[in-house]
Design an enzyme around this catalytic site. Structure first.
Site, mmCIF file in Angstrom:
data_model
loop_
_atom_site.group_PDB
_atom_site.id
_atom_site.type_symbol
_atom_site.label_atom_id
_atom_site.label_comp_id
_atom_site.label_asym_id
_atom_site.label_seq_id
_atom_site.Cartn_x
_atom_site.Cartn_y
_atom_site.Cartn_z
ATOM 1 N N ARG A 110 0.857 -1.190 0.000
ATOM 2 C CA ARG A 110 0.000 0.000 0.000
ATOM 3 C C ARG A 110 0.891 1.236 0.000
ATOM 4 O O ARG A 110 1.869 1.306 0.752
ATOM 5 C CB ARG A 110 -0.894 -0.006 1.233
ATOM 6 N N ARG A 167 -3.968 2.858 17.548
ATOM 7 C CA ARG A 167 -4.694 2.184 16.473
ATOM 8 C C ARG A 167 -4.509 3.022 15.203
ATOM 9 O O ARG A 167 -3.966 4.125 15.239
ATOM 10 C CB ARG A 167 -6.189 2.090 16.843
ATOM 11 N N LYS A 168 -4.978 2.500 14.076
ATOM 12 C CA LYS A 168 -4.845 3.249 12.823
ATOM 13 C C LYS A 168 -5.637 4.547 12.900
ATOM 14 O O LYS A 168 -6.531 4.717 13.738
ATOM 15 C CB LYS A 168 -5.302 2.403 11.648
ATOM 16 N N GLY A 226 -16.189 -7.421 1.411
ATOM 17 C CA GLY A 226 -16.122 -8.859 1.640
ATOM 18 C C GLY A 226 -16.321 -9.302 3.062
ATOM 19 O O GLY A 226 -16.536 -10.491 3.324
ATOM 20 N N CYS A 276 -14.168 -2.225 4.305
ATOM 21 C CA CYS A 276 -13.248 -1.489 3.430
ATOM 22 C C CYS A 276 -13.962 -0.947 2.199
ATOM 23 O O CYS A 276 -13.567 0.080 1.645
ATOM 24 C CB CYS A 276 -12.085 -2.391 3.006
ATOM 25 N N GLY A 277 -15.018 -1.627 1.762
ATOM 26 C CA GLY A 277 -15.798 -1.149 0.623
ATOM 27 C C GLY A 277 -16.865 -0.135 0.987
ATOM 28 O O GLY A 277 -17.617 0.319 0.121
#
Length: 608
Positions: free
Chosen positions: A161, A276-277, A532, A537-538
């Protein structure tokens, strides 16, 4: 005495000196701060010599400074070692990290950024030996430089990424990315445009990482701090600087944020050990193409007393256990203070955020605990001064979010942007080379990515519009005006490559959208997002119709692939999250369910 091995590299470097000497050297703008637990005069003299060499290198570079230099001394406790992930966090946070989750303990052992300087070694010994000898580095720490192992779907191969500020690429950069994945078999060597204006490269091998990283740097790209507990890609308006309706040009803001947080793409250990992110987005106007509602920090343009700046929202995120919109911080900052405020919020989160349960470690949980006003007070403490209260945006007229696809007039007379649809964001090497060629011919070598997984060619002259629309690429694959369902389709990676995904998404979603476009007439696009798994993420909760892979679906008494559906999400100025509609629908039945929804909710009519 053993011979010294001194290596000088840029920000965040690890350097070996003598085994008897440990030095941490910080150099910024050629100013050196040295801390030396040396036990001998010889060691002190050597440390001074090393400092002079580092200062000389720092002075020679305008963009890079040698930030620190580490000698690994076996006598140090791990948590006190200068390469430990604890070195930038206060003592109370260190104690919480020591009693925290396994990832926190892994970061205590060694900061993830350290792996940047161990890639050559890992590549040299090969994948199998690297996993056996340095499993934590391969499986976890490589994520700090944007490299993710994929043992479930593509064993021995990696995804990378990138960091692409504001989603803007040059044709040379695109060509290099094509060169990278062209090395690999066609079924694994692909790239994906992501929902953060970014690109992910797939099918990579460990032994290729050194030349890939070197090549990225040579073309002005980086993958540093692109994964794990770091700030992810900086999202801005894809039509920044060219939009006639623009309020703020997001490009310099995003770039300044990225330069500060990643030290110009070289790595900044000050922000590599967040709990965390973390996501930051910067909106340029009322369309909010940057999706500020689902970011930890969202900057929304607003004018105060004739000065342009941002109202600030915080805490938005999408995850397996919670999906939540950001909340107003009731704060406004001028443009020049966007980066200092982000630094203050990040440092607060780093120092005081939870490090126990990773499922409850995103910043919104901190906002929940303190309350918005309490959180705001702590931000002010780190910011160093009171924050101005948010201003009324004074938008009296309703605003419909614009489409970025097709041909549009820019603010610059005689220039246009051309938005092209990339089906589910999937790119192959030949596609990427074609995009670079078209960009060189018509948009001065510039390509922009959108959160909808599409591309934009900016600055196309009026006389070139007909020519670019005549390009084979724009007539066969990346269409400026695709059909209503295909045009707004978004999909995560899915089970083809992602080990978390419970269903295949990209190929299935595209096939269904194409079939439904052929069977139904729609007078407007309908946004359908596929993801998914529950990691979202989508971004299915943002869509008109969201489709999420789930377990537990049954058909004829047997367990089968399944999805849950969401309805009525909205993006833009009046964004809202969609609500759950159906659970555990067999994946084979989803086309008919979508067809029924399109007819009943969106006015679709069967084609005769």
């Amino acid at each position: 005495m053993s011979k010294s091995l001194i290596t000088f590299v840029s920000a965040g470097a690890l350097c070996r000196l003598d085994g008897s000497l440990c030095a941490v050297v910080a150099a910024s703008n050629a100013q050196i701060r040295t801390q030396v637990p040396a036990s001998s005069a010889i060691g002190q003299r050597r440390n001074k010599a090393a400092s002079r060499l580092i200062a000389k290198k720092a002075a020679a570079s305008s963009r890079e400074s040698v930030q620190f230099q580490i000698c690994m001394d076996l006598g140090l406790e791990a948590e006190n070692a200068p390469w430990s992930g604890l070195r930038y966090i206060p003592v109370d946070a260190q104690e919480r990290a020591k009693g925290g989750n396994p990832i926190e303990k892994l970061k205590i052992e060694k900061d993830g950024l350290a792996v940047k300087y161990e890639v050559d070694k890992l590549a040299e010994i090969g994948y199998d030996a690297a996993v056996e000898q340095f499993g934590d580095d391969v499986n976890h720490r490589l994520k700090w430089i944007g490299v993710f192992t994929r043992p479930k779907r593509t064993p021995g191969r990696f995804m990378m990424r990138l960091k692409i500020s504001n989603g803007i690429l040059t044709s040379d950069q695109m060509r290099f990315l094509a060169e990278v994945i062209a090395k690999y078999p066609a079924d694994v060597g692909v790239a994906d445009i992501t929902t953060r204006q970014n690109i992910q490269l797939r099918g990579l091998l460990l032994e290729d990482l050194p030349w890939i990283l070197h090549g990225l740097r040579a073309v002005g790209l980086s993958s540093v701090q692109a994964g794990m507990d770091n700030v992810r890609n900086f999202v801005g308006s894809p039509i920044a600087g060219i939009d006639p309706k623009e309020m703020v040009d997001t490009r310099p803001v995003c770039q300044e944020l990225q330069d500060m947080i990643t030290h110009f793409g070289e790595g900044n250990p000050e922000f590599t050990n967040l709990p965390r992110k973390f996501n930051i987005s910067v909106s340029g106007g009322r369309d909010d193409f940057a999706h500020t509602d689902i970011n930890d920090i969202g900057y929304r343009p607003a004018e105060k007393d004739g000065v342009m700046g941002f109202n600030v929202v915080v805490g938005g995120f999408m995850g397996s256990f919670r999906v939540v919109h950001s909340v107003p911080l009731d704060a406004w900052v001028p443009l020049a203070e966007a980066t200092p405020l982000a630094r203050a919020i990040l440092t607060l989160f780093r120092d005081r955020g939870s490090r126990k349960n990773r499922n409850k470690a995103r910043m919104m949980y901190m906002v929940d605990e303190l309350g918005v006003e309490g959180f705001r007070e702590q931000v002010e403490e780190y910011f160093g001064k009171p924050l101005c209260r948010a201003v009324d945006s004074n938008h009296n007229q309703p605003w419909e979010r614009r489409s970025l696809l097709g041909v549009h007039d820019q603010k610059q007379e005689g220039l246009h942007w051309v938005g092209c649809h990339v089906p589910v964001g999937r790119l192959h090497p030949a596609d990427m080379l074609d995009l670079a060629r078209v960009a060189d011919a018509y948009s001065a070598g510039e390509i922009r990515l959108t959160v909808d997984q599409n591309v934009i060619f900016p600055n196309v002259s009026t006389e070139d519009v007909v020519k670019i629309l005549g390009e084979n690429l724009l007539n066969t694959k990346f269409l400026p005006n695709p059909t209503p369902l295909v045009s707004e389709l978004v999909s995560c990676t899915g089970a083809q490559f992602c080990g978390f995904a419970l269903v295949e998404t990209k190929n299935r979603s595209l096939q269904i959208a194409q079939e439904l476009d052929a069977e139904l007439f729609l007078d407007r696009p309908v946004r359908i997002h596929w993801t998914g798994c529950s990691n979202s993420c989508g971004q299915p909760q943002l869509a008109d119709i969201g489709v999420m892979g789930v377990a537990g679906a049954k058909k004829d008494g047997k367990r089968v692939e399944g999805v849950s559906l969401f309805l009525d999400g909205e993006v833009g100025e009046n964004a809202r999250l969609g609500t759950a509609l159906k659970e555990a629908v067999p994946a084979d039945d989803v086309k008919q369910v979508l067809k029924d929804l399109l007819v009943s909710k969106f006015g679709a009519k069967p084609r005769v």
